[in-house]
Design an enzyme around this catalytic site. Structure first.
Site, PDB file in Angstrom:
ATOM      1  N   HIS A 119     -39.376 -13.011  -9.215  1.00 42.00           N
ATOM      2  CA  HIS A 119     -38.204 -12.623  -8.437  1.00 42.00           C
ATOM      3  C   HIS A 119     -38.202 -13.399  -7.124  1.00 42.00           C
ATOM      4  O   HIS A 119     -39.248 -13.877  -6.680  1.00 42.00           O
ATOM      5  CB  HIS A 119     -38.218 -11.113  -8.195  1.00 42.00           C
ATOM      6  CG  HIS A 119     -38.358 -10.313  -9.449  1.00 42.00           C
ATOM      7  ND1 HIS A 119     -37.461 -10.401 -10.494  1.00 42.00           N
ATOM      8  CD2 HIS A 119     -39.322  -9.447  -9.856  1.00 42.00           C
ATOM      9  CE1 HIS A 119     -37.851  -9.607 -11.477  1.00 42.00           C
ATOM     10  NE2 HIS A 119     -38.981  -9.023 -11.112  1.00 42.00           N
ATOM     11  N   GLU A 136     -41.778  -4.734  -6.578  1.00 43.91           N
ATOM     12  CA  GLU A 136     -41.827  -3.603  -7.502  1.00 43.91           C
ATOM     13  C   GLU A 136     -43.258  -3.149  -7.726  1.00 43.91           C
ATOM     14  O   GLU A 136     -44.221  -3.864  -7.405  1.00 43.91           O
ATOM     15  CB  GLU A 136     -41.205  -4.008  -8.849  1.00 43.91           C
ATOM     16  CG  GLU A 136     -41.906  -5.179  -9.519  1.00 43.91           C
ATOM     17  CD  GLU A 136     -41.061  -5.801 -10.632  1.00 43.91           C
ATOM     18  OE1 GLU A 136     -40.492  -5.049 -11.421  1.00 43.91           O
ATOM     19  OE2 GLU A 136     -40.999  -7.041 -10.688  1.00 43.91           O
ATOM     20  N   HIS A 197     -45.149 -12.812 -13.148  1.00 45.09           N
ATOM     21  CA  HIS A 197     -45.670 -11.628 -13.823  1.00 45.09           C
ATOM     22  C   HIS A 197     -44.967 -11.394 -15.154  1.00 45.09           C
ATOM     23  O   HIS A 197     -43.885 -11.928 -15.419  1.00 45.09           O
ATOM     24  CB  HIS A 197     -45.502 -10.396 -12.938  1.00 45.09           C
ATOM     25  CG  HIS A 197     -44.063 -10.049 -12.658  1.00 45.09           C
ATOM     26  ND1 HIS A 197     -43.321 -10.693 -11.694  1.00 45.09           N
ATOM     27  CD2 HIS A 197     -43.231  -9.136 -13.213  1.00 45.09           C
ATOM     28  CE1 HIS A 197     -42.095 -10.184 -11.654  1.00 45.09           C
ATOM     29  NE2 HIS A 197     -42.011  -9.237 -12.585  1.00 45.09           N
ATOM     30  N   ARG A 217     -36.658 -16.324 -15.344  1.00 48.49           N
ATOM     31  CA  ARG A 217     -37.620 -16.454 -16.450  1.00 48.49           C
ATOM     32  C   ARG A 217     -38.148 -17.875 -16.519  1.00 48.49           C
ATOM     33  O   ARG A 217     -37.404 -18.838 -16.357  1.00 48.49           O
ATOM     34  CB  ARG A 217     -36.960 -16.142 -17.797  1.00 48.49           C
ATOM     35  CG  ARG A 217     -36.420 -14.748 -17.980  1.00 48.49           C
ATOM     36  CD  ARG A 217     -36.032 -14.514 -19.448  1.00 48.49           C
ATOM     37  NE  ARG A 217     -35.233 -13.323 -19.591  1.00 48.49           N
ATOM     38  CZ  ARG A 217     -33.908 -13.321 -19.727  1.00 48.49           C
ATOM     39  NH1 ARG A 217     -33.252 -14.475 -19.735  1.00 48.49           N
ATOM     40  NH2 ARG A 217     -33.256 -12.194 -19.862  1.00 48.49           N
TER      41      ARG A 217
END
Length: 355
Positions: A119, A136, A197, A217
């Protein structure tokens, strides 16, 4: 004119997202999922307030959680903020950057590996108005034996090494550059923006994050029908961090005989506390240890067992596994907790750096 007495513990209709990597494990939390056994539900958005979503993430549409019961049934969370302001968000609190609720709350069910992704980093987001930070944390609810998550690149990995591996586009090239961390039930992993991740196959998690779904991605485990964003990702990935902590358990704080709290995650954006009841217990106090100071809404995510929380406002909340509750800031002070042995729940709240 609305008043604080109009508010109560709020439950919302879940927003389910079909994903190629999803499964049906949310049924173990008592959920009745849409579709049949072949419908792959990867995400349940529990509390969402996004005016826009990315096509590759949330599907491209706005997503607003809708209250599922009580006098406010049918009201969106954005409407709640407009109606109640500080009574919902806390005294002096401002809505998130996008004008909405400051957290996005989810369950994720990875029957297969999620894409390897990143991100936007703070620097990238500052230069690209359409890119939003997404930090997150994953709390592991359950997992298959030997399941892992991928959390950052190994020390010594350079951008050139990763790019070459991505061009090779095979597990044999990419995986050796990643930190593969075997998960345990009750682990909590914090993933700040910029961390490369992926959630590995066979892992069910609760996710607390900042309100964004901007996702880039870089590798999709042999799947070829989804877009990759290698150039954007390479500009965001943190190559300088040491090997991340492996979901270490923090010290537990006893609230009373049989009930303990553990700080699962703490960062500038949010806190997550885990509560575990080891024996039938009733806890009574004017102010529970480390109780919120009334300046934050609270999110409860019950995972197992039975518990009832009574607030000093006179209202109460029954914690039922699989039902996420939002407690408005005006009513978060706890008067008592009655819980059965085996009850486990998460309590999360947003943080504001200047408060």
């Amino acid at each position: 004119m609305t008043t604080t007495t109009d508010l109560y513990p709020l439950a919302f209709d879940p927003i389910y997202k079909e994903k190629v990597w999803g499964g049906r494990a949310l049924e173990t939390l008592g959920r009745q999922l849409p579709g049949d056994a072949n419908t792959c539900i990867g995400e349940s958005w529990e509390i969402a307030d996004l005016a826009t979503t990315s096509v590759s993430g949330g599907g491209g549409n706005a997503e607003y959680s809708v209250v599922s019961d009580g006098a406010l049934q049918g009201t969106t969370i954005r409407e709640l903020i407009q109606l109640y302001g500080e009574s919902l968000l806390g005294e002096g609190a401002a809505p998130a950057e996008n004008g909405g609720f400051p957290l996005l709350i989810k369950f994720l069910d990875a029957k297969e590996n999620l894409s390897l992704q990143v991100h936007p980093s703070p620097g990238y987001a500052a230069e690209h108005p359409d890119a939003h930070l997404k930090s997150e944390a994953w709390y592991v609810i359950d997992h298959e034996p030997g399941a892992v998550i991928y959390k950052g690149v190994k020390p010594g990995t350079t951008p050139g090494m990763l790019r070459a591996a991505l061009e090779t586009n095979t597990d044999e090239a990419v995986v050796p550059l990643l930190n593969a961390v075997e998960v345990q039930k009750g682990d909590c992993h914090y993933l700040p923006s910029g961390t490369l991740h992926a959630l590995g196959s066979g892992v069910l998690v609760a996710e607390v994050q900042t309100p964004s779904d901007t996702t880039y991605r870089v590798y999709d485990w042999g799947r070829t029908d989804r877009e990759l964003h290698i150039e954007q990702a390479m500009a965001c990935i943190d190559f300088g961090s040491d090997k991340p902590e492996e979901g270490e358990t923090m010290p537990s704080i006893p609230w009373t005989d049989g009930l303990t709290m553990t700080v699962a995650a703490a960062c500038e954006f949010f806190n997550i506390n885990e509560f575990v009841c080891h024996a039938d217990t009733v806890f009574t106090s004017d102010h529970a240890p480390d109780a919120p100071v009334g300046n934050h809404p609270i999110i409860y995510m019950p995972l197992s067992g039975e518990a009832t929380i009574m607030f000093t406002s006179g209202l109460s909340a029954e914690l039922k596994p699989g039902q996420t509750l939002l407690i408005p800031a005006s009513m978060v002070f706890i008067q008592s907790i009655e819980a059965k042995a085996g009850a486990t729940w998460l309590m999360a709240h947003p943080n504001t750096p200047d408060r």
